[in-house]
Scaffold this active site. Structure first.
Site, mmCIF file in Angstrom:
data_model
loop_
_atom_site.group_PDB
_atom_site.id
_atom_site.type_symbol
_atom_site.label_atom_id
_atom_site.label_comp_id
_atom_site.label_asym_id
_atom_site.label_seq_id
_atom_site.Cartn_x
_atom_site.Cartn_y
_atom_site.Cartn_z
ATOM 1 N N SER A 203 46.071 68.216 46.876
ATOM 2 C CA SER A 203 47.308 67.592 46.045
ATOM 3 C C SER A 203 48.351 66.776 46.636
ATOM 4 C CB SER A 203 47.714 68.284 44.961
ATOM 5 O OG SER A 203 48.511 69.631 45.733
ATOM 6 N N HIS A 231 42.865 68.640 40.585
ATOM 7 C CA HIS A 231 43.264 67.444 40.867
ATOM 8 C C HIS A 231 41.912 66.348 40.975
ATOM 9 C CE1 HIS A 231 47.678 67.537 41.220
ATOM 10 N NE2 HIS A 231 47.344 68.880 41.848
ATOM 11 N N LYS A 262 46.605 69.133 33.612
ATOM 12 C CA LYS A 262 46.877 67.933 34.294
ATOM 13 C C LYS A 262 45.874 66.764 33.366
ATOM 14 C CE LYS A 262 47.746 69.564 38.773
ATOM 15 N NZ LYS A 262 48.152 70.987 38.339
#
Length: 416
Positions: A203, A231, A262
């Site tokens: 990340s 991610h 996310k």
């Protein structure tokens, strides 16, 4: 010396406590002053609107373009996602006031776990209140002193902390260095189980784990593979399944941890997905699962709808890939160094902590919300502004962001 000890002994409990507190405050103030002096103080800006490409920030008039959220698919404010959360809140309540094995399992929790397993093409899945908890709960429950875990040196803090909790023998290989991983795997052959642990996408740098080579080495040396896809889930790979889909090794990765906080709705929550027997063991032994409240129904409802939208169409995924390429190419043409691969995490490498903080502040004055990252979040000397592209950024938004970077970069001497 004798008089000093005698004096301390005559202090009342209240005065001794006050003296200890004063000592602690002195130590803490010294630490805080050191952070300020290094230029790495992390202020928290107050947002007064919902998350999106354009937000409102306390104390600043007008809309601000947000280029630092993990809202990769723009689903945190999607009307269908919000409505699904409202419906779950009305039907199932604000929370369960309990952990899963007591009275905290609702039908929506089981349905979401099944949906996650189908999405990743795995046998089963287990929900946590965060991916940090999923990483804290996996290694300790699975590995014993007979086993070994081999971890990339730049893995996320939650993986590092999770590994610290287990009693397995710990090996750390150099970042993305497959020769070093092979050396460590040879050394670890004396242990019962060998588990290679890596982020799918790192990340802070936006680079991608070489999963094809990791899986090849795992087969060669009889190891299991664990990937944190926080991610990558939802937007990486042809249909957004993640790094293992992108690199064609979905059938070779043993288990995956990822987040709902996310791309998949942006609220909270995490999970582990993998073999059914492993998931069953986690339900029996994983401490963050056993000793934490269930994921709130509204969060479950939002994440479930986000997965539905993603599995219906991959148009959003394709849109974001094009916008990522636009930002990276324009920034590099302007003279900036952008770390990582073709990923929507686009770290603008600056090196100096104070410079990254000052440039981020000046970007905000120009209507662009970005954050400078410095030690201890990233190594000393590797400060950067981490830009994150979302599918709901327009091309005009991206161009405006680049223009502001060029202006601020020249102002601070980061560009000629």
């Amino acid at each position: 010396m004798w008089m000093s000890s005698m004096w301390r002994a005559t202090l009342s409990p209240g005065r001794r406590a006050h003296s200890a507190l004063a000592q602690l405050r002195g130590i803490v103030e010294g630490e805080l002053e050191g952070i300020r002096g290094a230029g790495s103080w992390k202020s928290e800006r107050v947002i007064t609107s919902r998350q999106g490409p354009c937000i409102r920030v306390d104390g600043i008039s007008g809309g601000i373009l947000n280029f630092c959220a993990n809202n990769y698919l723009g689903l945190s404010s999607h009307p269908e996602v919000i409505q699904a959360g409202v419906q779950a809140l009305e039907e199932f309540g604000a929370g369960l006031s309990s952990s899963r094995f007591i009275c905290g399992t609702q039908s929506i929790h089981k349905n979401l776990e099944a949906k996650i397993a189908r999405f990743h093409q795995r046998e089963d899945a287990i929900l946590y209140t965060s991916c940090f908890d999923a990483n804290a709960g996996l290694f300790e429950a699975l590995l014993t002193p007979e086993d070994a875990v081999l971890s990339d040196e730049l893995n996320h803090a939650s993986i590092i902390d999770g590994i610290r909790l287990c009693k397995a023998h710990k090996y750390r290989y150099r970042h993305l260095d497959m020769a070093d991983l092979e050396t460590q795997l040879k050394e670890a052959q004396k242990h019962r189980l060998r588990l290679v642990a890596t982020d799918g996408v790192f990340s802070m740098d936006g680079d991608i784990a070489p999963l094809q080579e990791i899986c090849r080495l795992a087969v060669q040396y009889g190891a299991l593979v664990f990937v944190d896809e926080s991610h990558a889930t939802g937007f990486f790979g042809p249909t957004g399944r993640g790094t293992d889909e992108l690199l064609g090794v979905m059938d070779q990765v043993t288990f995956i941890n990822s987040t709902l906080g996310k791309a998949l709705g942006g609220a909270s929550g995490g999970y582990t997905t993998g073999p059914e027997s492993l998931i069953s063991l986690l339900r029996q032994r994983s401490r963050p699962y056993l000793f934490s409240n269930s994921l709130p129904p509204a969060v479950v409802g939002c994440a479930s709808k986000a997965l539905d939208l993603l599995m219906e169409s991959n148009a959003i995924v394709q849109s974001m890939a094009a916008k990522t390429r636009r930002f990276r190419s324009k920034m590099e043409a302007a003279g900036f160094t952008i770390s990582g691969a073709d990923h929507p995490i686009c770290p603008v490498m600056l090196g100096d902590a104070r410079l990254s903080s000052q440039m981020a502040d000046d970007m905000l004055k120009r209507g662009i919300y970005v954050i400078g990252f410095s030690y201890p979040v990233v190594p000393k000397g590797k400060a950067r502004i981490r830009v994150q592209i979302s599918a709901i950024h327009s091309e005009e938004d991206i161009d405006r962001c680049v223009e502001a970077f060029v202006e601020v970069g020249r102002l601070h001497g980061a560009l000629p």
